[in-house]
Enzyme design. Sequence first.
Site, PDB file in Angstrom:
ATOM      1  N   GLY B 236     -18.415  26.148  -4.663  1.00 53.98           N
ATOM      2  CA  GLY B 236     -18.075  27.327  -5.436  1.00 53.98           C
ATOM      3  C   GLY B 236     -16.758  27.041  -6.269  1.00 53.98           C
ATOM      4  O   GLY B 236     -16.799  27.191  -7.408  1.00 53.98           O
ATOM      5  N   THR B 465     -17.290  22.673   3.014  1.00 54.76           N
ATOM      6  CA  THR B 465     -16.127  22.425   3.504  1.00 54.76           C
ATOM      7  C   THR B 465     -16.236  21.718   5.082  1.00 54.76           C
ATOM      8  O   THR B 465     -14.984  21.198   5.526  1.00 54.76           O
ATOM      9  CB  THR B 465     -15.635  23.878   3.213  1.00 54.76           C
ATOM     10  OG1 THR B 465     -15.950  24.620   3.720  1.00 54.76           O
ATOM     11  CG2 THR B 465     -15.075  23.573   1.661  1.00 54.76           C
ATOM     12  N   ALA B 507     -10.372  28.963   7.355  1.00 55.03           N
ATOM     13  CA  ALA B 507     -10.147  28.382   8.338  1.00 55.03           C
ATOM     14  C   ALA B 507      -9.316  28.944   8.891  1.00 55.03           C
ATOM     15  O   ALA B 507      -9.642  29.162  10.054  1.00 55.03           O
ATOM     16  CB  ALA B 507      -9.478  26.372   8.170  1.00 55.03           C
ATOM     17  N   THR B 631     -13.500  16.524   8.036  1.00 58.86           N
ATOM     18  CA  THR B 631     -13.835  17.927   6.939  1.00 58.86           C
ATOM     19  C   THR B 631     -12.428  18.000   5.957  1.00 58.86           C
ATOM     20  O   THR B 631     -12.698  18.194   4.834  1.00 58.86           O
ATOM     21  CB  THR B 631     -14.485  18.735   7.320  1.00 58.86           C
ATOM     22  OG1 THR B 631     -13.534  19.500   8.397  1.00 58.86           O
ATOM     23  CG2 THR B 631     -15.880  18.354   8.049  1.00 58.86           C
ATOM     24  N   GLY B 699      -4.860  26.381   4.980  1.00 59.31           N
ATOM     25  CA  GLY B 699      -5.827  25.781   4.101  1.00 59.31           C
ATOM     26  C   GLY B 699      -6.037  24.389   3.557  1.00 59.31           C
ATOM     27  O   GLY B 699      -5.148  24.335   3.196  1.00 59.31           O
ATOM     28  N   VAL B 700      -6.955  24.050   3.856  1.00 58.44           N
ATOM     29  CA  VAL B 700      -6.310  22.577   2.529  1.00 58.44           C
ATOM     30  C   VAL B 700      -7.318  22.338   1.892  1.00 58.44           C
ATOM     31  O   VAL B 700      -8.019  21.235   1.081  1.00 58.44           O
ATOM     32  CB  VAL B 700      -7.310  21.304   3.659  1.00 58.44           C
ATOM     33  CG1 VAL B 700      -6.174  21.164   5.062  1.00 58.44           C
ATOM     34  CG2 VAL B 700      -8.257  21.937   4.396  1.00 58.44           C
ATOM     35  N   GLU B 702      -7.847  23.698  -1.315  1.00 55.14           N
ATOM     36  CA  GLU B 702      -6.963  24.405  -2.970  1.00 55.14           C
ATOM     37  C   GLU B 702      -5.400  23.064  -2.551  1.00 55.14           C
ATOM     38  O   GLU B 702      -5.754  22.302  -4.699  1.00 55.14           O
ATOM     39  CB  GLU B 702      -6.504  25.212  -3.209  1.00 55.14           C
ATOM     40  CG  GLU B 702      -8.222  25.826  -3.733  1.00 55.14           C
ATOM     41  CD  GLU B 702      -7.827  27.384  -3.408  1.00 55.14           C
ATOM     42  OE1 GLU B 702      -7.718  28.421  -4.290  1.00 55.14           O
ATOM     43  OE2 GLU B 702      -8.091  28.314  -2.269  1.00 55.14           O
TER      44      GLU B 702
END
Lengths: 330, 736
Positions: B236, B465, B507, B631, B699-700, B702
């Site tokens: 996305g 993701t 996450a 992941t 979060g990872v 971006e």
Amino acid sequence: MYPFSFQRADAADTAVDALAHGKNAKLLGGGTNLVDLMKQGVERPSELIDINRLPLAEITELPDGGLRLGATARNSDTASHPLVRTRYPMLAQSILAGASAQLRNMATDGGNLLQRTRCYYFYDTAYEQCNKRKPGSGCAAINGYNRVHGILGTSAECIATHPSDMCVALAALDAVVRVRGPRGERRIPFSEFHRLPGNTPQIETSLRADELILSIDLPKSPYAEHSHYLKVRDRASYAFALVSVAAAIEVEHGSIRSVRIAMGGVAHKPWRAEAAEKLLIGKPANEGSYRAAAELALVNAKTYEHNAFKVPMAKQSIVRALTIAAGEQA
Amino acid sequence: MSSATIGAPYIRLDGRAKVTGAAKYAAEFKVSNVAQGVIVTSTIANGKITRIDTTAAESAPGVVTILTPSNAPRLPKNGEAGVNPPAGRRLQLLQTADVHYNNQPIAVVVAESLEEAYLAAALITVRYQVDAPKLDFEAGFAEAHPGKNKVPPMLSEGNVPEGFESAEVRVDQVYTTPMENHNPMEPHATIAAWDGEMLTLHDSTQYIFGVKQSVAKTLGIPNDNVRVLCPFTGGGFGSKGSTWSHVVLAAMAAKVAKRPVKISLARSQMFGPVGGRPQTHQHITLGAKHDGTLTAIRHDCYSHTSMIEDFVEPSSSATRMLYEAPVITTSQKLVPLAVGTPTFQRAPGEATGTFALEVAMDELAEQVKMDPIELRLKNYAEADPTSHKPFSGKHLRECYKQGAATFGWSKRQSAPRSQREGHLLIGHGMATATYPANRSQAEAAVRFEANGRVTVISGTQDLGTGTYTIMAQVAAATLGMPIDLVDAELGDTKMPQGPVSGGSQTAASVTPAVQAAAQQAVLKLVTLEIGNQASPFHNLQPDELDFKGGKLFRKAAPESGIAFTEVVKRNNNQPVEAKGSAEPSESTEEFSQHSWGAVFAEVSVDETLGTARVRRLTAVYDVGTLLNERTAKSQLIGGLVWATGLVLEEETHIDKVTGRPVNNNLAEYHVPVNLDLGDIDVAALNIPDKNFEPLGARGVGEIGITGAAAAIANAIYNAVGKRVRELPITPDKLMA
């Protein structure tokens, strides 16, 4: 997609017959370009004649030491053929520089010659202007985004380039295209196979609408073994050439005995730099000679808003390709 | 089997389903009697449709119905329901004859098959009144405006004139980044099916609840009448965070056709109607002392938007928090153009902004003759330099140190053109990566099943993701159970609500809710047992009991105990389920929350031909706890891959006459191929940030794309000594 009928030909004669009698019929080889263009609505054949069952997939040695590439031989089979790899290394290199492994597995050698341009304005039917799609409608590329367009042999009607890598090598190798039509076979020298756009850019080759390509014949040559295909592109793989050069050179005692130079990404057809070749005969095989040849090869270049970089890029590429092709020859 | 642990590199739970084709994407659902919809788009960028002739199309084989502005159902407020972004956008729903950009939806053809729909679409002829489109970005600077957006138009810290007057050296440059389009592998797709007043949508989205809300509001029907399903999203990157026109058009077409309608966008339709990254023009001025101390930073940005909606690419946002300086002044202005509305694209703002800022820092390092890392350490921000809040967690120094050691930074030659291998010049560069840590309210449920398995459920999304995997992993770890006994479900608006999968927040938002739900579910087991006369735990106090490894037991007697399946059996064989929710606490507001990283690049450049290749990338990140090493790293690597495309390849070219994207296909719109990529070495410090959320995970999704473009651009400069400030750095810009 526009509706079409589909038939399979079992022999060259029946394919030619179906082509001659069909209404807006097209031959289907690997389909990697034709089917794509049909989905785009650019190609609208009423009939498709599948030629994949014709006995034209062989690669065979010719009595004179040359090589015959059957029209339906796959690009990947051609590139990996031992005789192609040893005698015509730049042909294998050029094929492997094009498309993706999946496309090369499908694409045929004959079909490769008939690829149509990747000009944005040709490929997308949303544009009103394209003299290839709609003769007389004008050329949207001339005043549009033309970074990937031609710099040699362009016309006021069309500045598109031929997209093939393989054909650039074939042009340098003096290949001959063997075709069959209702009136029998004929042989078309490679330099006469593709045309410049002039005022009829919709006519891209000298192949007649009722003719079938049987094979591409490669003559034996003293320079083909010492050859190199150089492709400059925006990413390392799966991109059309900004500029490419097929160079073959025979050097004896430090001077050039024979040489061939063809360029891709610069013209409506694979572009042979014949004047540059002539200039090099008898000259020392060094960078100075190659630079002079490169200058001459691009002397008539005409650039557009976004593609002036192709002139120096083509010159540099000629020098580099000749240098690599000459290699360690004495 | 041992109980699951947070951080362990479990393979994706959905991996097998994906590689075998069992995983169903939106357009792949079998819906009975479904008809195929195809969107017809405009071929002009500005004007009005004066006539659409559908005569030939209507009599084409297989055609069910054709919607145009003349016959499409009228929507409340002309389809402008006013749902805020990201969910709601200004859509093109055939309510007017106006055309605002090339490739705008102007009709929908519905037919029995895809081929028939495409043929009929090709037979439609459209006449326009054509007006001149605004397409020149730079010409629009004079009339640029700040935009109606939450991004502050201009912010200044400190005494600006003083900051620049006290500078002894200065970098004053313009950096530009081009228009880009997302191109996830799976194009946007929707199947809309009405059952009376109830609408079911299979949609490829990053935000099922956003789709539910915006479709309901746009159609003027109750929210509860819409159900959205999306078990898998084929990528996305921000473009599926909003509900775009085709989703509502599918629902409208299904209503008219009186049968389900499927619309899958053609690849060419990914260029315009579903957003893209706007082009930016970023003017950066750095003022500094000879010793490298920054006295002032100015970052003025222009980005384009459409004629119909304001979208700001906040390129200056990272500049406001990355370095300590007495003066930091930033501005954002918009230039409306006759193109599709741009949108969030992986690290909107930071991806483009860190390119500019981190190249400018490289230019400053060269001017003051400092090592680029030393310069950054010299101006290290211990607290947020503009909000003045402490950071929730910042271990950027360790990132620089570890990255430099792994990469071999000390061997770098600082003078450009120092390393040559034949035709190739070799260069090394580095840059800082940063991205905000976001989270929002989320709900989840955990269910003990009769068969001994546990199901964890949340109405969130997995964009490829790893959401499924980390949901199961966190539930299993919380319950002290093996991950193999846990199943995860997501992507259905009947499930407990999750937020948009954007801003790298899935996450950090969903897993605390999963943890809470697991705890609640255990509490429910306990409550059932102590209230049940048949239970050995009848009438015990809740805190006397504990749960681990699938067993409920007395803390005083951990060896005994009962399997939860017995509780389920005593519960009339009804699975035991509880919901949990989590949201940021007020204390998190006391912190400035960001992730960090250091990226190092080695490139080779063929000087005469201009081709640049990235040989290796080393990146070390401070992203808090890694929930799943595999992941998480996969996402970080994906970000670095995209950064390679951002710096070397990607650009949407717009025809300056018609405003149409010319390279609207994957052959001509270049993203990196395998051969473009060298070795990618990613490490994470794995230091929990408990000031941010209970599990300590940021979060990872971006951060990987930030900084890396600058690191590569700086390496190219180090190789060839030529500074290219206009992305992408294609061969024509580098050629000698």
